[in-house]
Design an enzyme around this catalytic site. Structure first.
Site, mmCIF file in Angstrom:
data_model
loop_
_atom_site.group_PDB
_atom_site.id
_atom_site.type_symbol
_atom_site.label_atom_id
_atom_site.label_comp_id
_atom_site.label_asym_id
_atom_site.label_seq_id
_atom_site.Cartn_x
_atom_site.Cartn_y
_atom_site.Cartn_z
ATOM 1 N N SER A 147 106.391 25.600 30.648
ATOM 2 C CA SER A 147 105.835 26.393 31.750
ATOM 3 C C SER A 147 104.491 25.903 32.279
ATOM 4 O O SER A 147 103.993 26.449 33.261
ATOM 5 C CB SER A 147 105.718 27.864 31.341
ATOM 6 O OG SER A 147 107.003 28.456 31.310
ATOM 7 N N LYS A 151 104.664 25.128 35.943
ATOM 8 C CA LYS A 151 104.603 26.123 37.015
ATOM 9 C C LYS A 151 103.425 25.924 37.957
ATOM 10 O O LYS A 151 103.551 26.059 39.184
ATOM 11 C CB LYS A 151 104.565 27.531 36.415
ATOM 12 C CG LYS A 151 105.887 28.015 35.826
ATOM 13 C CD LYS A 151 105.736 29.397 35.215
ATOM 14 C CE LYS A 151 107.104 30.021 34.887
ATOM 15 N NZ LYS A 151 107.829 29.302 33.835
ATOM 16 N N TYR A 164 107.239 38.242 33.952
ATOM 17 C CA TYR A 164 107.254 36.781 33.865
ATOM 18 C C TYR A 164 108.693 36.275 33.786
ATOM 19 O O TYR A 164 109.482 36.777 32.985
ATOM 20 C CB TYR A 164 106.474 36.357 32.629
ATOM 21 C CG TYR A 164 106.251 34.878 32.505
ATOM 22 C CD1 TYR A 164 105.437 34.200 33.397
ATOM 23 C CD2 TYR A 164 106.853 34.164 31.476
ATOM 24 C CE1 TYR A 164 105.221 32.838 33.269
ATOM 25 C CE2 TYR A 164 106.627 32.806 31.331
ATOM 26 C CZ TYR A 164 105.821 32.153 32.230
ATOM 27 O OH TYR A 164 105.609 30.802 32.105
#
Length: 405
Positions: free
Chosen positions: A76, A79, A187
């Site tokens: 992640s 991102k 999330y």
């Protein structure tokens, strides 16, 4: 000039000594539990360069030492790079963050809200009351989730065969919404969809867009969705920690020719490369070889975008992938484009208004623009929030702030 140079040199020496001590302690006897196989830790100021320290090995049972050019599955931490590609589209007038995302990616309009499950286990879906916007995707308010953080998504995966996001397929992100878009923070796979928005606007694959518009001006030569042969040779193994603390290699490699280049988790990179990206945020959008985004874009992107909503604890629904996850429990956290923002000074020394986030295999970073410092801690261990890994990271961040004092 000489005094300033001496101060910088002394600071770098203090950082090096502090970080080496932490890394040495956390990588010894890794196969016995209670440690990590290998780690790369780095810190930078806006004027660079990064201070990078390494310890341990790339894989247990192998002789290859961890090096500063070791390649990590970034999960992640991808991102924020995808969000940067989105912001570039906004700067050029190609993207309206408040317009329905379906104007760019029509199939996102097909996502429906999961209302409940029938006693038979059949999910009951309904149409969302609002349209998903790209801003919601950046802020994680679109209604999307992850099965390892959400019981309903986990149930869909186990009982209904919902594909894992690790497959890199469109089916894996064609999931029901957990609530009406814009009403809550949760999330999830939002940035995978945001990457598709970028592809639709640019007319090319996300990795190619990033390579031209982000990696080139930053000098990030070891970052890609598909590893080069050199990157693959330098890849660190992802390990799984058992309940007794022991570690074992998993052999996990993200798909190298995925249907979707997953903007939420799919990049491979090195710590020096990612530090160039973090340093760009300290430098108001300027990279070593050119500007990435305008200063006004950076200033807007680092603000709380949630209003009264807050970032909440992420429950570890699939314990092999994640423990319960929350940074700085008890403190107010919000979300920006696309980072967590701590609204209070953190116990590590991180100032209020700083940016940060993490990657599933226990990678962590922060950007403190007020104190002009950013750092990263990279390991390759599951589950997320591994106590040894995050403990080492928090010690590392705290040590950096002690040197600033």
């Amino acid at each position: 000039m000489t005094d300033n140079h001496s101060q910088v040199s002394e600071w770098r020496r203090e950082v090096t000594v502090a970080v080496r001590t932490i890394l040495t302690g956390i990588t010894s006897d890794a196969d016995l539990g209670g440690r990590v196989p290998g780690v790369v830790a780095a810190v930078t100021r806006s004027n660079g360069p990064s201070i990078i320290e390494v310890a341990g090995v790339r894989a247990l049972g192998e002789a290859q030492r961890m090096t500063d050019d070791t390649v990590f599955a970034m999960f992640s931490t991808t991102k924020a790079i995808t969000a940067t590609a989105v912001l570039q589209c906004v700067e050029e007038g190609l993207l309206d963050l408040d317009a329905p995302a379906s104007e760019y990616v029509p199939e996102i309009a097909d996502l429906q809200v999961l209302d409940r499950f029938e006693p038979s286990g059949e999910p009951v879906l309904r149409a969302p009351r609002t349209a998903i916007t790209t801003k919601m995707l950046l802020l994680h308010t679109a209604g999307l989730g992850y099965p390892f953080f959400n019981e309903d998504y986990h149930r869909l995966a186990v009982d209904r065969g919902q594909p894992s996001i690790i497959t890199g397929t469109k089916d894996s992100i064609a999931t029901p919404l957990l609530f009406d878009p814009g009403t809550r923070w949760n999330y999830g796979s939002n940035l995978d969809w945001a990457g598709l928005v970028v592809e639709a606007i640019r007319g090319g694959r996300l990795g190619d867009v990033m390579a031209e518009r982000i990696f080139a001006p930053l000098g990030m030569t070891d970052t890609a969705f598909t590893m080069s042969p050199s990157m693959a040779d330098r890849r660190a193994e992802i390990h799984q920690r058992a309940d007794d603390g022991a570690l074992a290699p998993t052999g996990l490699v993200l798909p190298q020719e995925p249907e979707v280049q997953m903007g939420g988790h799919g990049l491979y990179s090195t710590v020096p490369d990612y530090m160039r990206f973090l340093r760009m945020w300290l430098n108001d959008g300027d990279g070593e070889f050119g500007r990435v985004v305008q200063r006004s874009t950076i200033e807007a992107a680092v603000q709380n975008g949630l209003g009264d909503l807050q970032v909440t604890m992420l429950p570890g629904v699939e314990p092999e992938l994640s423990h319960d996850a929350e940074f700085f429990p008890g403190q107010r956290k919000t979300w920006a484009y696309s980072f967590m923002v701590n609204e209070e000074d953190a116990p590590t020394g991180r100032s209020a208004g700083s940016l940060g986030w993490a990657g599933l295999a226990n990678l962590y970073y922060w950007i403190d623009r007020r104190n002009d410092v950013a750092g990263m801690w990279a390991t390759q261990i599951l589950p997320f929030v591994d106590p040894v890994s995050i403990g080492g990271y928090l010690d590392f961040e705290s040590a950096i702030y002690r040197t600033l004092d």
